[in-house]
Structure formats: C-alpha cells, structure tokens
Design a protein around this motif. Sequence first.
Motif, PDB file in Angstrom:
ATOM      1  N   GLN A   1       0.836  -1.195   0.000  1.00 40.02           N
ATOM      2  CA  GLN A   1       0.000   0.000   0.000  1.00 40.02           C
ATOM      3  C   GLN A   1       0.867   1.239   0.000  1.00 40.02           C
ATOM      4  O   GLN A   1       2.001   1.214   0.480  1.00 40.02           O
ATOM      5  CB  GLN A   1      -0.910   0.020   1.223  1.00 40.02           C
ATOM      6  CG  GLN A   1      -1.958  -1.065   1.193  1.00 40.02           C
ATOM      7  CD  GLN A   1      -3.020  -0.842   2.239  1.00 40.02           C
ATOM      8  OE1 GLN A   1      -3.442   0.282   2.473  1.00 40.02           O
ATOM      9  NE2 GLN A   1      -3.451  -1.913   2.869  1.00 40.02           N
ATOM     10  N   ARG A   2       0.298   2.314  -0.503  1.00 42.83           N
ATOM     11  CA  ARG A   2       0.971   3.597  -0.469  1.00 42.83           C
ATOM     12  C   ARG A   2       0.775   4.237   0.900  1.00 42.83           C
ATOM     13  O   ARG A   2      -0.153   3.901   1.630  1.00 42.83           O
ATOM     14  CB  ARG A   2       0.421   4.498  -1.566  1.00 42.83           C
ATOM     15  CG  ARG A   2       0.701   3.941  -2.959  1.00 42.83           C
ATOM     16  CD  ARG A   2       0.036   4.747  -4.017  1.00 42.83           C
ATOM     17  NE  ARG A   2       0.851   5.946  -4.255  1.00 42.83           N
ATOM     18  CZ  ARG A   2       0.646   6.772  -5.249  1.00 42.83           C
ATOM     19  NH1 ARG A   2      -0.340   6.565  -6.098  1.00 42.83           N
ATOM     20  NH2 ARG A   2       1.422   7.814  -5.412  1.00 42.83           N
ATOM     21  N   TYR A   3       1.636   5.185   1.202  1.00 44.04           N
ATOM     22  CA  TYR A   3       1.568   5.896   2.476  1.00 44.04           C
ATOM     23  C   TYR A   3       0.182   6.505   2.680  1.00 44.04           C
ATOM     24  O   TYR A   3      -0.418   6.367   3.746  1.00 44.04           O
ATOM     25  CB  TYR A   3       2.649   6.987   2.508  1.00 44.04           C
ATOM     26  CG  TYR A   3       2.659   7.796   3.771  1.00 44.04           C
ATOM     27  CD1 TYR A   3       3.473   7.435   4.835  1.00 44.04           C
ATOM     28  CD2 TYR A   3       1.852   8.921   3.914  1.00 44.04           C
ATOM     29  CE1 TYR A   3       3.488   8.179   6.010  1.00 44.04           C
ATOM     30  CE2 TYR A   3       1.853   9.663   5.079  1.00 44.04           C
ATOM     31  CZ  TYR A   3       2.670   9.290   6.117  1.00 44.04           C
ATOM     32  OH  TYR A   3       2.672  10.029   7.274  1.00 44.04           O
ATOM     33  N   SER A   4      -0.324   7.191   1.654  1.00 41.24           N
ATOM     34  CA  SER A   4      -1.619   7.862   1.791  1.00 41.24           C
ATOM     35  C   SER A   4      -2.751   6.864   2.032  1.00 41.24           C
ATOM     36  O   SER A   4      -3.696   7.152   2.768  1.00 41.24           O
ATOM     37  CB  SER A   4      -1.920   8.715   0.557  1.00 41.24           C
ATOM     38  OG  SER A   4      -1.903   7.914  -0.610  1.00 41.24           O
ATOM     39  N   ASP A   5      -2.661   5.674   1.440  1.00 36.32           N
ATOM     40  CA  ASP A   5      -3.672   4.639   1.675  1.00 36.32           C
ATOM     41  C   ASP A   5      -3.632   4.182   3.136  1.00 36.32           C
ATOM     42  O   ASP A   5      -4.677   3.979   3.764  1.00 36.32           O
ATOM     43  CB  ASP A   5      -3.461   3.437   0.747  1.00 36.32           C
ATOM     44  CG  ASP A   5      -3.637   3.792  -0.720  1.00 36.32           C
ATOM     45  OD1 ASP A   5      -4.444   4.709  -1.023  1.00 36.32           O
ATOM     46  OD2 ASP A   5      -2.969   3.163  -1.557  1.00 36.32           O
TER      47      ASP A   5
ATOM     48  N   ARG B   1      10.195  -0.859   1.711  1.00 40.99           N
ATOM     49  CA  ARG B   1       9.776   0.413   1.109  1.00 40.99           C
ATOM     50  C   ARG B   1      10.303   0.430  -0.314  1.00 40.99           C
ATOM     51  O   ARG B   1      11.509   0.302  -0.527  1.00 40.99           O
ATOM     52  CB  ARG B   1      10.366   1.559   1.926  1.00 40.99           C
ATOM     53  CG  ARG B   1      10.042   2.929   1.440  1.00 40.99           C
ATOM     54  CD  ARG B   1      10.665   3.940   2.421  1.00 40.99           C
ATOM     55  NE  ARG B   1      10.323   5.287   2.074  1.00 40.99           N
ATOM     56  CZ  ARG B   1      11.054   6.077   1.297  1.00 40.99           C
ATOM     57  NH1 ARG B   1      12.203   5.634   0.806  1.00 40.99           N
ATOM     58  NH2 ARG B   1      10.680   7.301   1.013  1.00 40.99           N
TER      59      ARG B   1
ATOM     60  N   VAL C   1      10.448   2.641  -3.807  1.00 43.83           N
ATOM     61  CA  VAL C   1      10.245   3.939  -4.443  1.00 43.83           C
ATOM     62  C   VAL C   1      10.238   3.732  -5.947  1.00 43.83           C
ATOM     63  O   VAL C   1      11.179   3.170  -6.513  1.00 43.83           O
ATOM     64  CB  VAL C   1      11.360   4.935  -4.045  1.00 43.83           C
ATOM     65  CG1 VAL C   1      11.169   6.265  -4.742  1.00 43.83           C
ATOM     66  CG2 VAL C   1      11.413   5.102  -2.538  1.00 43.83           C
ATOM     67  N   THR C   2       9.164   4.179  -6.596  1.00 45.96           N
ATOM     68  CA  THR C   2       9.052   4.099  -8.046  1.00 45.96           C
ATOM     69  C   THR C   2       9.192   5.508  -8.597  1.00 45.96           C
ATOM     70  O   THR C   2       8.361   6.377  -8.294  1.00 45.96           O
ATOM     71  CB  THR C   2       7.681   3.513  -8.458  1.00 45.96           C
ATOM     72  OG1 THR C   2       7.523   2.251  -7.806  1.00 45.96           O
ATOM     73  CG2 THR C   2       7.580   3.346  -9.953  1.00 45.96           C
TER      74      THR C   2
ATOM     75  N   ARG D   1       6.243   7.587  -6.492  1.00 41.30           N
ATOM     76  CA  ARG D   1       5.347   6.623  -5.836  1.00 41.30           C
ATOM     77  C   ARG D   1       6.160   5.808  -4.834  1.00 41.30           C
ATOM     78  O   ARG D   1       7.215   5.266  -5.172  1.00 41.30           O
ATOM     79  CB  ARG D   1       4.717   5.706  -6.885  1.00 41.30           C
ATOM     80  CG  ARG D   1       3.792   4.678  -6.282  1.00 41.30           C
ATOM     81  CD  ARG D   1       3.240   3.731  -7.332  1.00 41.30           C
ATOM     82  NE  ARG D   1       2.500   2.678  -6.694  1.00 41.30           N
ATOM     83  CZ  ARG D   1       1.182   2.565  -6.726  1.00 41.30           C
ATOM     84  NH1 ARG D   1       0.468   3.443  -7.390  1.00 41.30           N
ATOM     85  NH2 ARG D   1       0.588   1.565  -6.109  1.00 41.30           N
ATOM     86  N   VAL D   2       5.654   5.732  -3.596  1.00 41.28           N
ATOM     87  CA  VAL D   2       6.300   4.944  -2.550  1.00 41.28           C
ATOM     88  C   VAL D   2       5.294   3.917  -2.049  1.00 41.28           C
ATOM     89  O   VAL D   2       4.184   4.270  -1.645  1.00 41.28           O
ATOM     90  CB  VAL D   2       6.785   5.828  -1.381  1.00 41.28           C
ATOM     91  CG1 VAL D   2       7.444   4.983  -0.313  1.00 41.28           C
ATOM     92  CG2 VAL D   2       7.739   6.902  -1.884  1.00 41.28           C
ATOM     93  N   ASP D   3       5.685   2.649  -2.122  1.00 39.59           N
ATOM     94  CA  ASP D   3       4.832   1.563  -1.649  1.00 39.59           C
ATOM     95  C   ASP D   3       5.496   0.875  -0.465  1.00 39.59           C
ATOM     96  O   ASP D   3       6.718   0.713  -0.430  1.00 39.59           O
ATOM     97  CB  ASP D   3       4.606   0.526  -2.757  1.00 39.59           C
ATOM     98  CG  ASP D   3       3.722   1.067  -3.867  1.00 39.59           C
ATOM     99  OD1 ASP D   3       2.530   1.273  -3.607  1.00 39.59           O
ATOM    100  OD2 ASP D   3       4.239   1.283  -4.981  1.00 39.59           O
ATOM    101  N   TYR D   4       4.666   0.450   0.474  1.00 36.60           N
ATOM    102  CA  TYR D   4       5.127  -0.300   1.636  1.00 36.60           C
ATOM    103  C   TYR D   4       4.505  -1.687   1.573  1.00 36.60           C
ATOM    104  O   TYR D   4       3.337  -1.843   1.217  1.00 36.60           O
ATOM    105  CB  TYR D   4       4.709   0.400   2.939  1.00 36.60           C
ATOM    106  CG  TYR D   4       5.397   1.726   3.100  1.00 36.60           C
ATOM    107  CD1 TYR D   4       6.638   1.809   3.715  1.00 36.60           C
ATOM    108  CD2 TYR D   4       4.824   2.896   2.627  1.00 36.60           C
ATOM    109  CE1 TYR D   4       7.284   3.027   3.860  1.00 36.60           C
ATOM    110  CE2 TYR D   4       5.459   4.118   2.765  1.00 36.60           C
ATOM    111  CZ  TYR D   4       6.687   4.177   3.383  1.00 36.60           C
ATOM    112  OH  TYR D   4       7.330   5.378   3.521  1.00 36.60           O
TER     113      TYR D   4
END
Length: 136
Positions: free
Chosen positions: A50-54, A82, A84-85, A91-94
């Motif tokens: 998920q992304r940070y904002s999600d 983590r 980073v795209t 875009r940062v996904d965790y």
Amino acid sequence: MPTMTAAQRREQARRAYDAFLRSCPTHQLLDRISDKWVGLVVSALAPGPQRYSDLARRIAGVSPKMLTQTLRALERDGLVSRTVTPSVPVRVDYALTPLGASLSGLLSAVKDWAETHFDEVHAARQRYDAAHARES
C-alpha cells in the motif's frame, strides 16, 4: 572443550534470550511489536502493498509523524519494505517482508480478538467501575 558450529552457537544464543529481562533484546522487540500503531500498520499491510496515503486513510487517528516513525521502525527491523518508483509524483509503496508476514497473522489475530470481544470487555469495565465507585 568441543568446538560448536555456527548453527549450534545461534541455537544456544536463542535459548539464552529472556524477554522478562529488561536488558534482553527480545524485551525491546516485544516492546516494539506491542505498539498499537505497529499492530494496525502490519494488519493493514497484510492484504498487500500500500501507499503511504492509503495507510494514513485506513488507520484512523494515526498522525503523519507517528505513521512515518512506525514505518521507518518496521523497515529498520526488517518487517516492512519500502519501494520507491520514480515517477511524477514519486510513488512509494510499503509491503510486508516475509518476516513481517510471519508476524502479521499474530497481530491480525489480536486485532480480530479485540473486535470480537470488545462488548464483553466493555461490560467488564462497567461492572468494575461501578463496584469501585461504591468503594470510594
């Protein structure tokens, strides 16, 4: 004195851990994973990246500072990765690592238990408070 293999030394060290001792590193690890934000972040990431904002939207009440600190701590402990795209915007996904996924079932079970048994706990609290209010 017989020589021990690396595996034997690791096993001996593992058996020597005692989380009841404040100085033991497992005590510190238990302190970390028992944090409410850690439990909620790990549970929120269980279905997938998920992304940070999600995550911020999913976890009610977490401040941006606490979410960032929690994610960094989980990344440091090897529980979260983590990614980073490079794009515009970046875009940062965790995501949970395999180690984090192995913890996820336990923390999700605790969250599920709390959701299932809250009414019983709430009733017990009311009984306790009423009994102790009469004593005061």
